[in-house]
Design a protein around this motif. Structure first.
Motif, short mmCIF file in Angstrom:
data_model
loop_
_atom_site.label_atom_id
_atom_site.label_comp_id
_atom_site.label_asym_id
_atom_site.label_seq_id
_atom_site.Cartn_x
_atom_site.Cartn_y
_atom_site.Cartn_z
N UNK A 53 0.79 -1.23 0.00
CA UNK A 53 0.00 0.00 0.00
C UNK A 53 0.83 1.29 0.00
N UNK A 54 1.98 1.36 0.66
CA UNK A 54 2.78 2.58 0.53
C UNK A 54 3.18 2.85 -0.92
N UNK A 55 3.47 1.77 -1.66
CA UNK A 55 3.84 1.92 -3.06
C UNK A 55 2.63 2.35 -3.89
N UNK A 56 1.46 1.83 -3.54
CA UNK A 56 0.23 2.24 -4.22
C UNK A 56 0.01 3.74 -4.05
N UNK A 57 0.17 4.22 -2.83
CA UNK A 57 -0.02 5.65 -2.56
C UNK A 57 0.98 6.48 -3.35
N UNK A 58 2.20 5.98 -3.45
CA UNK A 58 3.25 6.70 -4.18
C UNK A 58 2.89 6.84 -5.66
N UNK A 59 2.45 5.75 -6.26
CA UNK A 59 2.09 5.78 -7.67
C UNK A 59 0.85 6.62 -7.89
N UNK A 60 -0.11 6.50 -6.98
CA UNK A 60 -1.35 7.28 -7.11
C UNK A 60 -1.05 8.78 -7.11
N UNK A 61 -0.08 9.22 -6.32
CA UNK A 61 0.27 10.63 -6.26
C UNK A 61 0.82 11.13 -7.60
N UNK A 62 1.41 10.25 -8.35
CA UNK A 62 2.00 10.63 -9.64
C UNK A 62 0.99 10.59 -10.79
N UNK A 63 -0.05 9.78 -10.64
CA UNK A 63 -0.93 9.52 -11.78
C UNK A 63 -2.39 9.90 -11.57
N UNK A 64 -2.75 10.30 -10.39
CA UNK A 64 -4.16 10.54 -10.08
C UNK A 64 -4.76 11.61 -10.99
N UNK A 65 -6.06 11.44 -11.24
CA UNK A 65 -6.80 12.42 -12.02
C UNK A 65 -7.86 13.07 -11.17
N UNK A 66 -8.62 13.96 -11.78
CA UNK A 66 -9.67 14.67 -11.05
C UNK A 66 -10.71 13.71 -10.48
N UNK A 67 -11.07 12.70 -11.27
CA UNK A 67 -12.06 11.73 -10.81
C UNK A 67 -11.56 10.97 -9.58
N UNK A 68 -10.27 10.65 -9.57
CA UNK A 68 -9.70 9.93 -8.43
C UNK A 68 -9.75 10.79 -7.16
N UNK A 69 -9.40 12.07 -7.31
CA UNK A 69 -9.42 12.98 -6.16
C UNK A 69 -10.84 13.11 -5.62
N UNK A 70 -11.80 13.23 -6.54
CA UNK A 70 -13.19 13.34 -6.11
C UNK A 70 -13.64 12.10 -5.33
N UNK A 71 -13.23 10.92 -5.82
CA UNK A 71 -13.62 9.67 -5.16
C UNK A 71 -13.01 9.58 -3.77
N UNK A 72 -11.74 9.97 -3.64
CA UNK A 72 -11.08 9.94 -2.34
C UNK A 72 -11.71 10.94 -1.37
N UNK A 73 -11.98 12.14 -1.86
CA UNK A 73 -12.59 13.15 -1.01
C UNK A 73 -14.00 12.73 -0.56
N UNK A 74 -14.74 12.11 -1.46
CA UNK A 74 -16.09 11.67 -1.11
C UNK A 74 -16.04 10.58 -0.04
N UNK A 75 -15.08 9.66 -0.19
CA UNK A 75 -14.92 8.61 0.82
C UNK A 75 -14.55 9.22 2.17
N UNK A 76 -13.68 10.22 2.15
CA UNK A 76 -13.29 10.90 3.38
C UNK A 76 -14.49 11.57 4.04
N UNK A 77 -15.30 12.25 3.23
CA UNK A 77 -16.47 12.95 3.77
C UNK A 77 -17.45 11.96 4.41
N UNK A 78 -17.65 10.82 3.74
CA UNK A 78 -18.57 9.81 4.28
C UNK A 78 -18.05 9.27 5.61
N UNK A 79 -16.75 9.01 5.68
CA UNK A 79 -16.16 8.52 6.92
C UNK A 79 -16.33 9.54 8.05
N UNK A 80 -16.01 10.79 7.73
CA UNK A 80 -16.08 11.84 8.76
C UNK A 80 -17.52 12.06 9.22
#
Length: 238
Positions: free
Chosen positions: A109-136
């Motif tokens: 998973x640390x490697x996954x996060x590293x690659x995600x930081x290099x390749x993420x798109x707008x849709x990915x950011x939205x999905x992560x933020x939505x998951x964070x909002x639901x958790x909070x």
């Protein structure tokens, strides 16, 4: 004792035998015959054959010519199969699965996060933020024991895999998400504060900033907290 099972539902045989094998009620090395299962479940040989084929495919059993079906060692089971995971959990082996999962997660998973930081798109950011909002929202509105936290966490980790834009990594979710679901169900009872929100947020912020080093470190911190929660669970189980 004869067990009544609908003739068109060999899946019920699979569930019954799967749970009995996982719990040790049917020990490793046991040989069961079609005749015995037909009598036990009150079904036809065809139904028994279909049920056993599923267990063979999951690695729990193997057909032996002129002998019957033999129960195999756990090392030969498909431990990433959702049904097998469920049977082991029912047998009280959830904490062991969680321990193994934490060790595997630390390796990728640390490697996954590293690659995600290099390749993420707008849709990915939205999905992560939505998951964070639901958790909070679930944490602050319903408390740390809310099932919605675990559901959002699964979405979060799949979104991380998707953000790598790596088709093989995306598929890893099919293997590990079922285990992660069990982990979240087990440890949510030992988590009482919102620290997990801070560590998850740090991962997302680093990915948004396209900071691969920070994303990797944030994920290691998240996994460190997860491992401490899992250790607390195991101590309670002892």
């Amino acid at each position: 004792m004869k067990i009544s099972v609908a003739r068109n539902l060999p899946a019920q045989i699979v569930q019954t035998l799967g749970n009995q094998i996982a719990s040790g009620e049917i020990p490793v090395g046991t040989v069961v015959t079609s005749n015995f299962l037909e009598m036990k479940f009150g079904v036809s040989r065809t139904v028994v054959r279909e049920g056993l084929k599923v267990l063979h495919d999951k690695g729990l059993t193997k057909a032996r010519t002129k002998v019957g079906t033999i129960v195999l060692e756990r090392s030969q089971w498909n431990l990433l199969d959702p049904d097998v995971i469920s049977w082991l959990q029912n047998a009280g082996l959830g904490p062991e699965l969680v321990r193994d999962l934490e060790e595997v997660r630390a390796s990728y998973e640390p490697w996954v996060a590293r690659i995600a930081a290099k390749r993420r798109g707008t849709r990915d950011i939205n999905a992560l933020n939505m998951a964070m909002k639901t958790m909070a929202d679930a944490f602050y509105n319903e408390g740390s024991d809310s099932s919605k936290i675990g559901e959002a966490d699964l979405i979060f980790h799949q979104a991380l895999l998707d953000a790598t834009q790596n088709e093989l990594m995306k598929r890893m979710g099919l293997l590990f998400i079922p285990l992660l679901k069990i982990r979240d169900e087990l440890v949510r009872h030992v988590i009482t504060d919102g620290e997990f929100l801070i560590t998850h947020r740090a991962v997302v912020d680093a990915i948004i900033d396209e900071d691969a080093d920070a994303a990797e470190l944030a994920m290691k911190a998240l996994l460190g907290d997860a491992n401490r929660a899992s250790n607390s669970l195991r101590k309670r189980e002892k």
